[in-house]
Scaffold this motif. Structure first.
Motif, short mmCIF file in Angstrom:
data_model
loop_
_atom_site.label_atom_id
_atom_site.label_comp_id
_atom_site.label_asym_id
_atom_site.label_seq_id
_atom_site.Cartn_x
_atom_site.Cartn_y
_atom_site.Cartn_z
N LEU A 1 48.18 11.77 58.07
CA LEU A 1 47.99 10.56 57.28
C LEU A 1 49.18 9.62 57.33
O LEU A 1 49.00 8.41 57.37
CB LEU A 1 47.67 10.93 55.83
CG LEU A 1 46.35 11.69 55.63
CD1 LEU A 1 46.13 12.01 54.16
CD2 LEU A 1 45.18 10.88 56.19
N GLN A 2 50.38 10.13 57.28
CA GLN A 2 51.58 9.29 57.33
C GLN A 2 52.55 9.88 58.33
O GLN A 2 52.92 11.04 58.22
CB GLN A 2 52.24 9.20 55.94
CG GLN A 2 53.37 8.19 55.85
CD GLN A 2 52.88 6.75 55.79
OE1 GLN A 2 51.75 6.51 55.40
NE2 GLN A 2 53.72 5.81 56.15
N ASN A 3 52.94 9.08 59.31
CA ASN A 3 53.83 9.56 60.37
C ASN A 3 55.11 8.73 60.41
O ASN A 3 55.19 7.64 59.81
CB ASN A 3 53.15 9.49 61.73
CG ASN A 3 52.05 10.52 61.92
OD1 ASN A 3 51.42 10.56 62.95
ND2 ASN A 3 51.80 11.36 60.93
N GLN A 4 56.09 9.24 61.14
CA GLN A 4 57.32 8.50 61.40
C GLN A 4 57.67 8.65 62.87
O GLN A 4 57.61 9.75 63.43
CB GLN A 4 58.47 9.03 60.55
CG GLN A 4 59.78 8.28 60.77
CD GLN A 4 60.95 8.90 60.01
OE1 GLN A 4 61.46 9.95 60.40
NE2 GLN A 4 61.36 8.27 58.92
N LEU A 5 58.01 7.54 63.50
CA LEU A 5 58.48 7.57 64.88
C LEU A 5 59.98 7.36 64.86
O LEU A 5 60.47 6.34 64.37
CB LEU A 5 57.79 6.48 65.71
CG LEU A 5 58.09 6.50 67.21
CD1 LEU A 5 57.56 7.78 67.86
CD2 LEU A 5 57.50 5.28 67.91
N LYS A 6 60.71 8.35 65.38
CA LYS A 6 62.18 8.31 65.40
C LYS A 6 62.65 8.15 66.85
O LYS A 6 62.33 8.97 67.70
CB LYS A 6 62.76 9.59 64.81
CG LYS A 6 62.40 9.80 63.35
CD LYS A 6 62.81 11.19 62.87
CE LYS A 6 64.30 11.43 62.99
NZ LYS A 6 64.69 12.76 62.43
N VAL A 7 63.41 7.10 67.09
CA VAL A 7 63.96 6.86 68.42
C VAL A 7 65.47 7.10 68.36
O VAL A 7 66.17 6.43 67.59
CB VAL A 7 63.67 5.42 68.90
CG1 VAL A 7 64.24 5.18 70.29
CG2 VAL A 7 62.17 5.15 68.88
N HIS B 1 63.91 4.03 63.19
CA HIS B 1 62.80 4.80 62.62
C HIS B 1 61.71 3.83 62.19
O HIS B 1 62.00 2.76 61.64
CB HIS B 1 63.23 5.59 61.38
CG HIS B 1 64.38 6.52 61.62
ND1 HIS B 1 65.06 7.11 60.57
CD2 HIS B 1 64.96 6.98 62.74
CE1 HIS B 1 66.02 7.88 61.05
NE2 HIS B 1 65.98 7.81 62.37
N LEU B 2 60.46 4.20 62.38
CA LEU B 2 59.33 3.43 61.86
C LEU B 2 58.40 4.37 61.12
O LEU B 2 57.88 5.33 61.69
CB LEU B 2 58.57 2.72 62.99
CG LEU B 2 57.42 1.82 62.51
CD1 LEU B 2 58.00 0.53 61.90
CD2 LEU B 2 56.47 1.48 63.66
N ASP B 3 58.18 4.11 59.82
CA ASP B 3 57.21 4.86 59.03
C ASP B 3 55.91 4.07 58.99
O ASP B 3 55.92 2.87 58.67
CB ASP B 3 57.74 5.06 57.60
CG ASP B 3 58.94 5.99 57.57
OD1 ASP B 3 60.08 5.48 57.59
OD2 ASP B 3 58.75 7.21 57.55
N PHE B 4 54.78 4.74 59.26
CA PHE B 4 53.51 4.02 59.37
C PHE B 4 52.36 4.98 59.07
O PHE B 4 52.48 6.21 59.23
CB PHE B 4 53.35 3.48 60.80
CG PHE B 4 53.35 4.55 61.85
CD1 PHE B 4 52.15 5.08 62.33
CD2 PHE B 4 54.54 5.08 62.34
CE1 PHE B 4 52.15 6.10 63.28
CE2 PHE B 4 54.54 6.10 63.28
CZ PHE B 4 53.34 6.61 63.76
N PRO B 5 51.20 4.45 58.63
CA PRO B 5 50.03 5.31 58.42
C PRO B 5 49.26 5.47 59.73
O PRO B 5 49.27 4.58 60.58
CB PRO B 5 49.21 4.52 57.40
CG PRO B 5 49.55 3.10 57.68
CD PRO B 5 50.99 3.09 58.13
N GLN C 1 63.73 1.14 59.83
CA GLN C 1 65.18 1.28 59.78
C GLN C 1 65.68 1.19 61.20
O GLN C 1 65.31 1.99 62.05
CB GLN C 1 65.60 2.61 59.16
CG GLN C 1 67.12 2.81 59.14
CD GLN C 1 67.52 4.12 58.49
OE1 GLN C 1 67.26 4.34 57.33
NE2 GLN C 1 68.14 4.99 59.27
N GLY C 2 66.52 0.20 61.50
CA GLY C 2 66.98 -0.02 62.87
C GLY C 2 66.50 -1.35 63.39
O GLY C 2 66.52 -2.35 62.66
N GLU C 3 66.06 -1.37 64.63
CA GLU C 3 65.62 -2.64 65.25
C GLU C 3 64.28 -2.44 65.93
O GLU C 3 64.03 -1.43 66.59
CB GLU C 3 66.65 -3.14 66.26
CG GLU C 3 66.26 -4.47 66.90
CD GLU C 3 67.38 -5.09 67.73
OE1 GLU C 3 67.37 -6.32 67.91
OE2 GLU C 3 68.26 -4.34 68.18
#
Length: 386
Positions: free
Chosen positions: A180-186, A209-213, A225-227
């Motif tokens: 349901l809720q994910n985060q992409l961490k680069v 980081h991008l938090d998204f549904p 958080q970041g760019e």
């Protein structure tokens, strides 16, 4: 060199099409007269192709510089003087970069020393496409460049594509709550892209980081958080919302860049469309080619490429303070670059570094255009005055 040939060489340089012989000819023209150098450095700092082509007709010594001054509306500004600080730094940046681009490995580097032993071979690293997907239960999935499919999401060439709202996968109920809720961490030293369920494309820069549904409802909201660079799908019924530190960006459908690293100023640059930004200091409406900075809490007209060039493999900078440039390089290459002397903090640079080139090339540029040297201290690279 004839004027028409010079114009052709500069146009080819700006489009990165010069061969070695043409580069040598252009470099000779740049070095033969100070006014040629001034013309060339301003052409690169303006960067916008239309501006550059308009200026290409002005190559008579004094006339060319006068035309550029008029166009820039800032004759011999302090910023420009600082930009060419230290052996004509901005001009040398251009020449140094061109040398690296077109002469490739013909020159050896001896920049980073440890006990008087050259160590630059350790820094032949380039940014990669790596990321980590964090699910709602905090389990992590490593994303690499090879083809994969994870929970219905397709992965290809540094991009993860979530099931789209109008697709069969999206029509099926999501039973697994960890989706349901994910985060992409680069991580540092990497970039990665994601296509969200509404079709919005987001490219994340290093250390972001991008938090998204997994699926949007009546609200499209993400946290950064970041760019990142956003290309938002237009949906008047569901505004797109980006939360970044203590700022919120409201969007209907547009392209823009947001920089919001912890402890740093928030920076927002609009390329197309229209956005509204709310911050602790007020509310701002932005139109294309405008830039917002939390440092000044003001909107200014800019060339967006200075803030979005990273998405196309380049790192452009115009009178950028050395500490800010080192911070960018540290994130881009996953290294720790630190100033060893406060007297270097006021140095500023104008130019381009191409991200597909190793770190050693970027350090070679800084070395050539200024009186700095590099010294390895454990896992840190210290930047010192020569």
């Amino acid at each position: 060199m004839q004027k028409s040939k010079t114009e052709a060489l500069i146009q080819k340089y700006l489009s990165h099409q010069l061969n070695e012989q043409e580069f040598k000819e252009l470099k000779q023209w740049i070095e033969e007269d100070a006014s040629h150098r001034e013309v060339f450095v301003k052409l690169l700092s303006l960067r916008h192709v239309n501006n550059q082509l308009n200026l290409l007709q002005q190559f008579d010594k004094e006339a060319s510089w006068e035309a550029i001054q008029k166009r820039c509306k800032q004759p011999h500004s302090i910023r420009y003087r600082v930009a060419i600080y230290s052996s004509a730094a901005a001009i040398a940046v251009i020449i140094g970069i061109a040398s690296i681009l077109y002469l490739r490995h013909q020159e050896s580097s001896s920049l980073i020393t440890e006990n008087n032993i050259t160590k630059t071979e350790k820094y032949n690293i380039v940014p990669s496409s790596r990321a980590t997907l964090v699910l709602a239960d905090q389990s992590e999935i490593k994303l690499y460049s090879n083809h994969q499919e994870i929970n219905g999401s397709h992965i290809n060439n540094g991009e993860i594509i979530y099931p789209q709202e109008n697709s069969k996968e999206a029509d099926q109920p999501v039973l697994d709550t960890i989706l349901l809720q994910n985060q992409l961490k680069v991580p540092r030293g990497s970039e990665y892209s994601i296509v969200l369920s509404d079709g919005t494309k987001v490219k994340l820069n290093a250390d972001s980081h991008l938090d998204f549904p997994v699926q949007f409802t009546n609200i499209r909201e993400v946290t950064l958080q970041g760019e990142a660079f956003f290309d938002v799908i237009h949906d008047p019924q569901r505004p797109f919302i980006v939360k970044a530190n203590d700022h919120v960006v409201y969007v209907l459908g547009t392209t823009f860049n947001v920089t919001a690293y912890p402890g740093e100023d928030v920076s927002i640059t609009l390329v197309s469309g229209k956005i509204k930004v709310t911050s602790p200091t007020g509310e701002y409406t932005m139109t294309p080619n405008e830039h917002y900075s939390s440092q000044t809490s003001q909107i200014s007209q800019v060339d967006p490429e200075l803030y979005t060039s990273w998405t196309t493999g380049a790192m452009e900078f115009d009178a950028m303070p050395l500490p800010d440039l080192l911070a960018r390089l540290s994130r881009c290459y996953n290294v720790d670059l630190k100033l060893a002397s406060k007297e270097l903090e006021n140095m500023k640079f104008t130019g381009i570094i191409f991200r597909n080139k190793p770190l050693s090339f970027a350090l070679e540029i800084l070395h050539r255009v200024s009186d700095v040297k590099f010294e390895k201290d454990g896992e840190t690279i210290l930047v010192k005055k020569q």
